[in-house]
Enzyme design. Structure first.
Site, PDB file in Angstrom:
ATOM      1  N   GLU A  48      13.430 -21.662 -56.438  1.00 25.94           N
ATOM      2  CA  GLU A  48      13.327 -23.104 -56.567  1.00 25.94           C
ATOM      3  C   GLU A  48      11.862 -23.540 -56.555  1.00 25.94           C
ATOM      4  OE1 GLU A  48      16.267 -24.392 -53.788  1.00 25.94           O
ATOM      5  OE2 GLU A  48      15.790 -26.470 -54.283  1.00 25.94           O
ATOM      6  N   ASP A  50       9.310 -21.664 -57.379  1.00 25.96           N
ATOM      7  CA  ASP A  50       8.694 -21.235 -58.647  1.00 25.96           C
ATOM      8  C   ASP A  50       8.993 -22.218 -59.762  1.00 25.96           C
ATOM      9  OD1 ASP A  50       9.130 -17.644 -58.161  1.00 25.96           O
ATOM     10  OD2 ASP A  50       7.652 -19.086 -57.434  1.00 25.96           O
ATOM     11  N   SER A  95       8.881  -1.772 -33.663  1.00 27.51           N
ATOM     12  CA  SER A  95       8.001  -2.657 -32.901  1.00 27.51           C
ATOM     13  C   SER A  95       7.723  -2.033 -31.535  1.00 27.51           C
ATOM     14  CB  SER A  95       8.637  -4.027 -32.766  1.00 27.51           C
ATOM     15  OG  SER A  95       9.952  -3.879 -32.339  1.00 27.51           O
ATOM     16  N   LEU A  96       6.955  -2.721 -30.729  1.00 29.65           N
ATOM     17  CA  LEU A  96       6.554  -2.150 -29.437  1.00 29.65           C
ATOM     18  C   LEU A  96       7.112  -2.961 -28.286  1.00 29.65           C
ATOM     19  CD1 LEU A  96       2.782  -1.537 -30.210  1.00 29.65           C
ATOM     20  CD2 LEU A  96       4.478   0.232 -29.788  1.00 29.65           C
ATOM     21  N   LYS A 131      -5.080  -3.701 -30.129  1.00 28.19           N
ATOM     22  CA  LYS A 131      -3.890  -4.140 -30.878  1.00 28.19           C
ATOM     23  C   LYS A 131      -4.345  -5.252 -31.825  1.00 28.19           C
ATOM     24  CE  LYS A 131       0.921  -5.433 -30.374  1.00 28.19           C
ATOM     25  NZ  LYS A 131       0.929  -6.593 -31.258  1.00 28.19           N
ATOM     26  N   ARG A 152       5.926  -4.469 -43.730  1.00 26.94           N
ATOM     27  CA  ARG A 152       6.913  -3.990 -42.760  1.00 26.94           C
ATOM     28  C   ARG A 152       8.304  -4.538 -43.058  1.00 26.94           C
ATOM     29  NH1 ARG A 152       9.132  -5.793 -38.029  1.00 26.94           N
ATOM     30  NH2 ARG A 152       9.500  -4.219 -36.451  1.00 26.94           N
ATOM     31  N   LYS A 304      -0.733   4.906 -26.177  1.00 24.01           N
ATOM     32  CA  LYS A 304       0.142   5.878 -26.843  1.00 24.01           C
ATOM     33  C   LYS A 304      -0.060   7.253 -26.233  1.00 24.01           C
ATOM     34  CE  LYS A 304      -0.540   3.446 -31.177  1.00 24.01           C
ATOM     35  NZ  LYS A 304      -1.115   3.489 -32.521  1.00 24.01           N
ATOM     36  N   CYS A 446      31.937 -27.655 -29.698  1.00 26.81           N
ATOM     37  CA  CYS A 446      30.590 -28.211 -29.498  1.00 26.81           C
ATOM     38  C   CYS A 446      29.779 -27.961 -30.772  1.00 26.81           C
ATOM     39  CB  CYS A 446      29.921 -27.537 -28.304  1.00 26.81           C
ATOM     40  SG  CYS A 446      28.204 -28.051 -28.108  1.00 26.81           S
TER      41      CYS A 446
END
Ligand code: IVH
Length: 694
Positions: A48, A50, A95-96, A131, A152, A304, A446
């Protein structure tokens, strides 16, 4: 955006209409650019967007005199990431886990020692690395040539951005040096230097484009350009920190592997080899004091394990490795005022108080809301409307209120009264004994819960229905096209009604219906996760699927387990990882008639795939129930459990007639006795190692 089939064709526009249309498109596209690039929260589908840009370009080419100074087509880098091919990562990009203080780091090292069965005094060497706060990337080299680079994405599937990555000086086309493996996937972070980011924003402002919020967003936006020439014009850089698929090992230690990556032409993150937690924490402190002076953003330190044979043994727990942890830097703080306290109602009915704040900048980001967590938190800190407070923001975490500045409290302030009814549906809100959360009892009636549950149902790790985002769910729910999950699978019968809605055309409705049809068959674990039962996350859903195999069997077993004396209940709570509180939530789900009706309708509309151990995983332990007791000499309890599960076994915490093997280490007590009484096979540690092929 209203430029589908109903918009007037460009050829039919007169001068005045064209002018108005260009103004409208400039505003609209720029608003979506902000959502997309700066908040990473696009509101419209890429197609849309584009279309809007193409329409803008077409009008400009017919009326060149009307091109605006702030035209979207004149702006650098506004095209969104559509049209990138998807890439499946051969080794997932995970992930970490996080550590927030020194105790967490010491606990991490202790955990490593326990898992590896090292003595309390043994030194665990770890690499401490900066990091980088950038964009995760995987680079594939075959026979030393750069063949493919991908983002990723969700960790399993990313986007192919090879052409863009080729424009980075830090990413070699061909590997230098010698000795690289035939297949080498280098993992690292694309980032933008702070100095370059400021210069880029100045240029953005000069051409009338919106500036980027921070260097990470600028890097992400620059990388996801369809036109690689735009990426080339952006000052991007790359730090390597690891690897994915490799056809030969890179060394015996991470330190050696890093040296080799460097020798092949990569720039590596700032790092230091540490002997134990104390040295790791010291590096963290030193890096934090250097942080402001570095020309790139970092948000912590990653530790690590250095020995790669240990890395191999440690493996992964669901989405993060056991051998690494991220130690975040202390959060940034600021002072502001609480203007109002709102109550939000979540998917499982939890009432969460949210503070609306006078907007304030914390660590470069404007913050106007903070979570107050729950009733106890408000009481403990005595947080009131009108209070001056200190807030803190850590990474992507929702900002929190740290403390109230008592001296600045207005005289007429009154303690906050937590509601005892749901502010959305007015149902009773209750707080179970021992729980911190107050929950709305309205369930599916709800609106807040229903919409959140539906959003969860179609979310990425559940049904993952392409093109059915949160905004669509809200709109469809509001207009009564869907009230319950099974309605999603009846949407094809209501095509006409969807078509009548703004923003939908024949093609987009067809795509939506096709995306829904593609999910009519679903693996049991995803199905269980999609139900959104309180406390049942992905890992538990997988566990349940592996143990009960089919929806029918699970459902029947749960019906029987409502009797707490039954064997079915004993079996459920014997599953390692499912305690009585989670069992209560699961059984509570099945006890509610509305949920039973949802299950009935879904099982009619869908094919729920049976969960089975893959044929490639047939081992002597496949499908067996194993219990560990006593102390094992060669490995810690966690490693033993992880090994057994990797070989297809279920690990239970107590011995019953259903137990296949009891592995008895030293000082095995009552469980060994019970196993003997029940005739369960008892294995010594050596016998267990043999069975597990160790
Ligand atoms: S190691 C198995 N090392 O942080 C995952 N990650 O929170 C191994 N990151 O997605 C990741 N600097 O994008 C690692 N020195 C570093 C890093 C780093 C930044 C990012 C990475 C990852 C995220 C995890």
């Amino acid at each position: 955006m209203a430029h589908g089939a109903d918009a007037k064709p460009v050829d039919a526009l007169n001068q005045a209409e064209a002018k108005a249309e260009l103004a409208r498109l400039a505003e609209e596209i720029s608003a979506h650019d902000v959502l997309y690039h700066q908040r990473d929260a696009p509101r419209v589908a890429d197609g849309e967007y584009d279309r809007a840009r193409r329409r803008n370009a077409a009008i400009e080419s017919r009326f060149p005199a009307l091109v605006r100074a702030d035209s979207p087509s004149a702006r650098i880098g506004a095209a969104p990431a559509s049209g990138f091919a998807k890439v499946r990562h051969s080794v997932p990009m995970l992930s970490l886990d996080n550590a927030f203080n020194a105790e967490d780091v010491m606990e991490f090292v202790d955990r490593l020692r326990r898992f590896l069965n090292l003595g309390a005094e043994a030194t665990v060497e770890a690499m401490a690395e900066a990091k980088i706060d950038g964009v995760s990337i995987s680079l594939r080299y075959e026979a030393g040539r750069f063949t493919m680079g991908a983002t990723r994405g969700d960790g399993t599937t990313g986007e192919n951005v090879t052409a863009n990555l080729k424009t980075l000086d830090d990413i070699p086309e061909g590997l230098g040096g010698t000795g690289w493996p035939q297949v080498l996937e280098v993992r690292g972070e694309v980032y933008m230097r702070k100095s370059e980011f400021l210069a880029l924003n100045t240029r953005q402002l000069e051409v009338g484009a919106k500036p980027f919020a921070n260097p990470r967003n600028a890097a992400a936006g620059s990388l996801r350009q369809l036109d690689a020439a735009i990426t080339a014009s952006r000052p991007l850089a790359f730090f390597a920190y690891g690897w994915g698929e490799i056809s030969a090992p890179l060394g015996e230690t991470l330190a050696a592997a890093r040296d080799r990556l460097r020798s092949w032409g990569f720039t590596l993150t700032d790092s230091e080899l540490c002997a134990g937690a104390e040295q790791m924490i010291a590096y963290h402190g030193r890096l934090e004091s250097r942080r402001a002076g570095l020309d790139y953003d970092i948000d912590g330190v990653v530790y690590k394990v250095n020995r790669l044979d240990w890395v191999e043994r440690l493996g992964f727990v669901s989405r993060s490795p056991r051998w690494a942890i991220a130690h975040k830097f202390a959060a940034e703080r600021a002072e502001t005022v609480i203007e109002k306290i709102d109550i939000q109602v979540g998917r499982t009915g939890t009432l969460t108080p949210v503070a609306h704040l006078t907007p304030v900048t914390v660590g470069g980001v404007v913050v106007s809301r903070a979570t107050l967590h729950n009733q106890d938190e408000i009481k403990r800190k005595d947080i009131r409307v009108g209070d001056h407070v200190v807030i803190q923001r850590a990474g992507d975490v929702i900002p929190q209120v740290l403390e109230v500045i008592q001296a600045a409290r207005p005289k007429d302030s009154r303690p906050f009264e937590f509601p005892d009814h749901c502010p959305i549906c007015a149902s009773l809100a209750v707080r179970e004994e021992g729980e911190v959360a107050t929950r709305c009892t309205g369930g599916w009636i709800c609106p807040a819960q229903a919409v959140q549950r539906l959003k969860h149902f179609v979310s990425r790790n559940a049904f993952d229905i392409d093109g059915l985002g949160g905004k669509h769910i809200e709109a469809f729910w509001r207009d009564e096209l869907i009230a319950s999950p099974a309605d999603i699978f009846c949407l094809h019968e209501r095509k006409g009604e969807i078509l009548e809605r703004g923003g939908w055309g024949d093609k987009s409705v067809e795509n939506l219906i096709a995306a829904i049809e593609a999910r009519r068959s679903i693996p049991l674990d995803r199905f269980i996760y999609a139900l959104g039962i309180h406390q049942v996350g992905e890992a538990t859903a997988k566990l349940l699927a592996r143990i009960y195999h089919t929806l029918d069997h699970w459902r029947n077993s749960m019906d029987m387990a409502r009797d707490r004396e039954s064997e079915a209940y004993a079996e459920l709570t014997a599953i390692d990882g499912i305690g009585p509180s989670m069992a209560d939530d699961i059984l509570g789900f099945f006890a509610e008639p509305h949920n039973r009706e949802i299950l009935d309708r879904l099982s009619q509309a869908l094919t729920i795939e049976e969960a089975s151990t893959p044929a490639s995983l047939q081992t002597p332990l496949s499908g067996k129930t194993v219990v560990f007791t006593g102390t094992l000499i060669s490995m810690g309890r966690m490693e033993a459990k992880a090994r057994a599960e990797a070989l297809g076994a279920k690990v239970a915490s107590s011995v019953s007639a259903r137990t296949d093997f009891l592995v008895a280490g030293e000082k095995a007590g009552s469980k060994a006795k019970k196993a003997a009484e029940l005739g369960v096979t008892v294995l010594s540690e050596d016998e267990w190692r043999e069975l597990a092929g160790l």
